[in-house]
Design a protein around this motif. Sequence first.
Motif, PDB file in Angstrom:
ATOM      1  N   PRO A 247       0.800  -1.228   0.000  1.00  0.00           N
ATOM      2  CA  PRO A 247       0.000   0.000   0.000  1.00  0.00           C
ATOM      3  C   PRO A 247       0.829   1.273   0.000  1.00  0.00           C
ATOM      4  O   PRO A 247       0.479   2.238  -0.668  1.00  0.00           O
ATOM      5  CB  PRO A 247      -0.812  -0.111   1.291  1.00  0.00           C
ATOM      6  N   LYS A 248       1.939   1.262   0.731  1.00  0.00           N
ATOM      7  CA  LYS A 248       2.763   2.469   0.802  1.00  0.00           C
ATOM      8  C   LYS A 248       3.357   2.800  -0.555  1.00  0.00           C
ATOM      9  O   LYS A 248       3.352   3.944  -0.998  1.00  0.00           O
ATOM     10  CB  LYS A 248       3.889   2.274   1.829  1.00  0.00           C
ATOM     11  N   GLU A 249       3.868   1.766  -1.226  1.00  0.00           N
ATOM     12  CA  GLU A 249       4.464   1.985  -2.545  1.00  0.00           C
ATOM     13  C   GLU A 249       3.409   2.452  -3.537  1.00  0.00           C
ATOM     14  O   GLU A 249       3.663   3.322  -4.374  1.00  0.00           O
ATOM     15  CB  GLU A 249       5.114   0.692  -3.056  1.00  0.00           C
ATOM     16  N   VAL A 250       2.248   1.860  -3.434  1.00  0.00           N
ATOM     17  CA  VAL A 250       1.168   2.238  -4.350  1.00  0.00           C
ATOM     18  C   VAL A 250       0.751   3.679  -4.103  1.00  0.00           C
ATOM     19  O   VAL A 250       0.545   4.456  -5.035  1.00  0.00           O
ATOM     20  CB  VAL A 250      -0.032   1.284  -4.210  1.00  0.00           C
ATOM     21  N   ALA A 251       0.660   4.060  -2.822  1.00  0.00           N
ATOM     22  CA  ALA A 251       0.266   5.425  -2.490  1.00  0.00           C
ATOM     23  C   ALA A 251       1.290   6.412  -3.053  1.00  0.00           C
ATOM     24  O   ALA A 251       0.945   7.463  -3.594  1.00  0.00           O
ATOM     25  CB  ALA A 251       0.147   5.577  -0.985  1.00  0.00           C
ATOM     26  N   GLU A 252       2.554   6.013  -2.958  1.00  0.00           N
ATOM     27  CA  GLU A 252       3.616   6.865  -3.478  1.00  0.00           C
ATOM     28  C   GLU A 252       3.502   7.003  -4.997  1.00  0.00           C
ATOM     29  O   GLU A 252       3.578   8.092  -5.555  1.00  0.00           O
ATOM     30  CB  GLU A 252       4.965   6.235  -3.116  1.00  0.00           C
ATOM     31  N   ALA A 253       3.316   5.853  -5.637  1.00  0.00           N
ATOM     32  CA  ALA A 253       3.178   5.850  -7.100  1.00  0.00           C
ATOM     33  C   ALA A 253       1.984   6.688  -7.525  1.00  0.00           C
ATOM     34  O   ALA A 253       2.024   7.397  -8.536  1.00  0.00           O
ATOM     35  CB  ALA A 253       3.020   4.426  -7.614  1.00  0.00           C
ATOM     36  N   TYR A 254       0.913   6.611  -6.733  1.00  0.00           N
ATOM     37  CA  TYR A 254      -0.288   7.394  -7.042  1.00  0.00           C
ATOM     38  C   TYR A 254       0.029   8.882  -6.973  1.00  0.00           C
ATOM     39  O   TYR A 254      -0.329   9.647  -7.861  1.00  0.00           O
ATOM     40  CB  TYR A 254      -1.394   7.036  -6.049  1.00  0.00           C
ATOM     41  N   ASN A 255       0.733   9.278  -5.919  1.00  0.00           N
ATOM     42  CA  ASN A 255       1.071  10.688  -5.788  1.00  0.00           C
ATOM     43  C   ASN A 255       2.035  11.148  -6.871  1.00  0.00           C
ATOM     44  O   ASN A 255       2.054  12.308  -7.248  1.00  0.00           O
ATOM     45  CB  ASN A 255       1.660  10.963  -4.401  1.00  0.00           C
ATOM     46  N   ASN A 256       2.840  10.202  -7.367  1.00  0.00           N
ATOM     47  CA  ASN A 256       3.801  10.546  -8.416  1.00  0.00           C
ATOM     48  C   ASN A 256       3.162  10.703  -9.782  1.00  0.00           C
ATOM     49  O   ASN A 256       3.784  11.215 -10.695  1.00  0.00           O
ATOM     50  CB  ASN A 256       4.897   9.475  -8.492  1.00  0.00           C
ATOM     51  N   LEU A 257       1.917  10.207  -9.923  1.00  0.00           N
ATOM     52  CA  LEU A 257       1.246  10.297 -11.225  1.00  0.00           C
ATOM     53  C   LEU A 257       1.232  11.720 -11.734  1.00  0.00           C
ATOM     54  O   LEU A 257       1.409  11.981 -12.913  1.00  0.00           O
ATOM     55  CB  LEU A 257      -0.204   9.808 -11.125  1.00  0.00           C
ATOM     56  N   TRP A 258       1.050  12.651 -10.801  1.00  0.00           N
ATOM     57  CA  TRP A 258       0.932  14.055 -11.214  1.00  0.00           C
ATOM     58  C   TRP A 258       2.295  14.680 -11.493  1.00  0.00           C
ATOM     59  O   TRP A 258       2.436  15.520 -12.345  1.00  0.00           O
ATOM     60  CB  TRP A 258       0.151  14.849 -10.153  1.00  0.00           C
TER      61      TRP A 258
END
Lengths: 262, 272
Positions: A247-258
């Motif tokens: 979940p942490k990595e995914v959350a990071e990747a999500y924030n990096n989308l922008w």
Amino acid sequence: MTNQPNTTDINTPHNNEPIVISVKNVHKSFKLPTERAWGLKQAILNRFKGIKGYKELKVLNGISFDIHRNEFIGIVGRNGSGKSTLLKTLAKIYFPEKGSVEINGTLIPFIELGVGFNPDLSGRENIYLNGALLGFSNKEMDAMYDKIVDFAELRPFMDQKLKNYSSGMQVRLAFSIAIRAKGDVLLLDEVLAVGDAAFQKKCSDYFASIKGQQTVILVTHNMDNVIKYCDRAILIENGRIKLNGNPKEVAEAYNNLWNEQK
Amino acid sequence: MAIPNFLYKNNRVLLKELTKTDFKLRYQGSILGYLWALLRPLMMFAILYLVFGQLLKFGNDIPHYPVYLLIGTTIWSFFSECTSQGIQAIVNRGELLRKVCFPKYIVVVSATLTAVINLLINFIVIIIFALIDGITPTWTWLIVPIVLFELYMLSLGISFLLGAINVKYRDITSIWDVLMQALFYAIPIIYPISMIAETNTTAAKVLLLNPIAQVIQDARYCMATTKTDTSWNYLSESELIFKFIPICIVIIMLVWGSWYFRKKSKKFAEEI
């Protein structure tokens, strides 16, 4: 499995549990009307003009994943990435053109809270109607009724018509049905953060308490919740799984989308 | 379909809950409430009786003409209410279909069941009228529920077929409205079929091939007067095969409607 490179190895405590949901290579596209044939006339005219009347939009592009029993799964992605379509496919509201969705057990979908709520019915009647829509018998609802009302803290209002409830109370009632409904898999689309602070605290405690005892699929934009509750998260981008894992990595990747876009 | 593996019983619960809601909300906010379910067809009957029975003397040679007329208007009201609600059902419940998964036919059936309940209430009134008018009950009254069931099957078939088309082409509702106007005059509801037969016997026979006309005439034959010309006894022995046309239309509509509805129902959630 082909074309699923971004699955990080993750040891959730549930890997040994049986698989409850198995999604295999699901494709779904919609025909978006360019010139909507709302009537017979337009349909006939379009045919004469040689207009197809729609263009195809691929929403899900080969999605595959498994969910084990009692896993708490977060599905994230930006608007229009295909999250809701995926959820509706899981709930059998949409049917995929290609691929398959297998579910072992009962799935309780909450694509939206308070589906079928009718303002002219009382709180009690709405609970039973909503329950019937989710596939529960009256007997099963009788068993759940008290827990639902208590969780919503609305007992004195159950015989009032729903239209006399405040909007916060309506959402509380709907949310209580959602989390008190007894099914094998609970599907929640953007339904956290309802009610006032006290009610939110209660929901948060409740989620913490069912973690590990109930299979939950949660779609959200709130990364704090993903990190807090989920055993595993799936990031969806353009109808494909971009990342499936911690979940942490995914959350990071999500924030990096922008950031990527900039 | 593996999941949601709702049992048949739970579908019945949903059907009951939806019907209850429909019926409860139909007359919401009106002073007379449920009474309107009775008053509306009775008022329609009163107007027709005044104009065609009293002023134009349509029913002079028909015994028990008021009961005869009431049976006709009640059955017609049922058919009209049943189909108009049934055809609109899927579109009206669109929001629901987009959010939860359940067998779609339940929506159509629940929308038509309100009409069935109204029909049953109205038949109690007909029985009271008949007794007041001096008709003695006979065993033939028991045939009436059978022909009414036949009509309900026809209504369901039409609702399934047109309701499914209506999802994509909303013109259906308007077309059906006009068609109903025409049908009302094509069925011997206010006039006796003998009036048509005076000028054209073939036309009279063709009109009686309509299953709605068959049901109305049969119900009248069984309850009001055996002097009614039914589809069965109006056609001669040599035309035996034609006597089965009304029931064949009903079966074809029901099978065709259900088949088409089933085929299209997977896409309702996307197309509404």
